[in-house]
Design an enzyme around this catalytic site. Structure first.
Site, PDB file in Angstrom:
ATOM      1  N   ASN A  71      -5.981   2.168 -13.288  1.00 24.41           N
ATOM      2  CA  ASN A  71      -4.952   1.287 -12.709  1.00 24.41           C
ATOM      3  C   ASN A  71      -3.565   1.883 -12.932  1.00 24.41           C
ATOM      4  OD1 ASN A  71      -3.817  -1.115 -11.598  1.00 24.41           O
ATOM      5  ND2 ASN A  71      -3.441  -1.891 -13.655  1.00 24.41           N
ATOM      6  N   LYS A 130     -16.665 -14.805  -8.841  1.00 23.91           N
ATOM      7  CA  LYS A 130     -16.265 -13.393  -8.941  1.00 23.91           C
ATOM      8  C   LYS A 130     -17.500 -12.499  -8.977  1.00 23.91           C
ATOM      9  CE  LYS A 130     -12.619 -12.029 -11.209  1.00 23.91           C
ATOM     10  NZ  LYS A 130     -11.554 -11.357 -11.975  1.00 23.91           N
ATOM     11  N   HIS A 158       0.413   0.570 -13.488  1.00 19.99           N
ATOM     12  CA  HIS A 158       1.141  -0.653 -13.840  1.00 19.99           C
ATOM     13  C   HIS A 158       2.627  -0.324 -14.007  1.00 19.99           C
ATOM     14  CE1 HIS A 158       1.639  -4.687 -15.400  1.00 19.99           C
ATOM     15  NE2 HIS A 158       2.444  -4.162 -16.316  1.00 19.99           N
ATOM     16  N   GLY A 184       0.778  -1.238   0.000  1.00 19.24           N
ATOM     17  CA  GLY A 184       0.000   0.000   0.000  1.00 19.24           C
ATOM     18  C   GLY A 184       0.805   1.281   0.000  1.00 19.24           C
ATOM     19  N   SER A 185       2.011   1.264  -0.561  1.00 18.59           N
ATOM     20  CA  SER A 185       2.776   2.522  -0.584  1.00 18.59           C
ATOM     21  C   SER A 185       2.094   3.549  -1.494  1.00 18.59           C
ATOM     22  CB  SER A 185       4.232   2.291  -1.006  1.00 18.59           C
ATOM     23  OG  SER A 185       4.321   1.898  -2.351  1.00 18.59           O
ATOM     24  N   ARG A 238      -6.041  -8.548  -8.879  1.00 14.46           N
ATOM     25  CA  ARG A 238      -7.117  -9.341  -9.496  1.00 14.46           C
ATOM     26  C   ARG A 238      -7.601  -8.632 -10.747  1.00 14.46           C
ATOM     27  NH1 ARG A 238      -9.360 -13.266  -6.656  1.00 14.46           N
ATOM     28  NH2 ARG A 238      -8.379 -13.330  -4.619  1.00 14.46           N
ATOM     29  N   LEU A 239      -8.008  -9.432 -11.706  1.00 11.03           N
ATOM     30  CA  LEU A 239      -8.619  -8.884 -12.906  1.00 11.03           C
ATOM     31  C   LEU A 239     -10.026  -8.386 -12.537  1.00 11.03           C
ATOM     32  CD1 LEU A 239      -7.574  -8.742 -15.817  1.00 11.03           C
ATOM     33  CD2 LEU A 239      -8.790 -10.874 -16.269  1.00 11.03           C
TER      34      LEU A 239
HETATM   35  C1  GRF Z   1       2.902  -1.135  -7.730  1.00 11.76           C
HETATM   36  O1  GRF Z   1       4.148  -1.350  -8.295  1.00 11.76           O
HETATM   37  C2  GRF Z   1       1.847  -1.037  -8.791  1.00 11.76           C
HETATM   38  O2  GRF Z   1       2.306  -0.505  -9.989  1.00 11.76           O
HETATM   39  C3  GRF Z   1       1.474  -2.482  -8.993  1.00 11.76           C
HETATM   40  O3  GRF Z   1       1.515  -3.032  -7.700  1.00 11.76           O
HETATM   41  C4  GRF Z   1       2.457  -2.329  -6.903  1.00 11.76           C
HETATM   42  C5  GRF Z   1       1.791  -1.929  -5.613  1.00 11.76           C
HETATM   43  O4  GRF Z   1       2.707  -1.423  -4.682  1.00 11.76           O
HETATM   44  N1  GRF Z   1       0.209  -2.583  -9.688  1.00 11.76           N
HETATM   45  P1  GRF Z   1       2.195  -0.789  -3.297  1.00 11.76           P
HETATM   46  O5  GRF Z   1       1.358  -1.862  -2.605  1.00 11.76           O
HETATM   47  O6  GRF Z   1       1.397   0.432  -3.603  1.00 11.76           O
HETATM   48  O7  GRF Z   1       3.437  -0.491  -2.518  1.00 11.76           O
END
Ligand code: GRF
Length: 196
Positions: A107, A65, A109, A12-13, A91-92
């Protein structure tokens, strides 16, 4: 003021930096709820510390789901959520959430999509020995990391880069890019009148 939901499965950073940007007043929004599919994830502690409501669940407690996403949609509606931001939600997104919030789910990525979709994008890029990789923020559709791209930022892979140092660089970019994109999207939604 926009009411947003964050979805996460892990540390959750990204959740933390978004919550802090909101607290500072950089983003005009309320985090109405954190949705988490891993009841032991550290992100839940972060939310509790910030007094943000949490809905956590285990997929295996539901028969499908459709069933757990129906429950999520109920929670989001109760909380008056307008936009969903996925921040490491592993999850998708399925048809139930897409029908309820299509075009309003975003999202982040950790690669320059369409390169390296799916799991461990940082490891995939590192192993492919690309010289440039980065971060993408995109709208979510029914595919795996395939929706329309909103913004991207690149990073150069150094000669002596390790998997870990690349991850640090990528996360640092995420922590400025995602709050900035969220702020711009919510501001645009207000200007266009889709949200006050
Ligand atoms: C991030 O790298 C994000 O791009 C990916 O999952 C990671 C989550 O990191 N989808 P955090 O839990 O927010 O630290």
């Amino acid at each position: 003021m926009s009411r947003i939901a964050l979805f996460a499965s892990g540390s959750g950073s990204n959740f933390q930096v978004i919550a802090e940007a909101i607290q500072r007043g950089d983003i005009s929004a309320d985090i109405a709820i954190l949705v988490c599919d891993q009841p032991d994830a550290y992100v839940i502690k972060r939310a509790e510390q910030l007094q943000i409501p949490v809905f956590s669940f285990r997929a295996k407690d539901y028969s499908s789901k459709v069933e757990f996403e129906t429950k999520i949609v109920d929670k989001l509606r109760e909380a008056g959520v307008d936009f969903i931001f996925l921040a490491g939600y592993m999850r998708l997104i399925g048809e139930t959430l897409l029908r309820a919030y299509g075009g309003k789910i975003v999202n982040i990525h950790p690669s320059l999509l369409p390169a390296f979709p799916g799991k461990d994008a940082i490891g995939q890029a590192f192993n492919a020995r690309v010289k440039i990789t980065g971060v993408t923020v995109h709208f979510v559709d029914e595919g795996m990391d395939t929706g329309p791209i909103i913004d991207q930022e690149s990073v150069r892979v150094a000669e002596d880069e390790t998997r870990e140092s690349l991850q640090e660089k990528i996360q640092k970019i995420e922590h400025t890019l995602y709050p900035r994109v969220i702020k711009n999207l919510l501001t645009k939604a207000v200007v266009e009148g889709t949200k006050k």
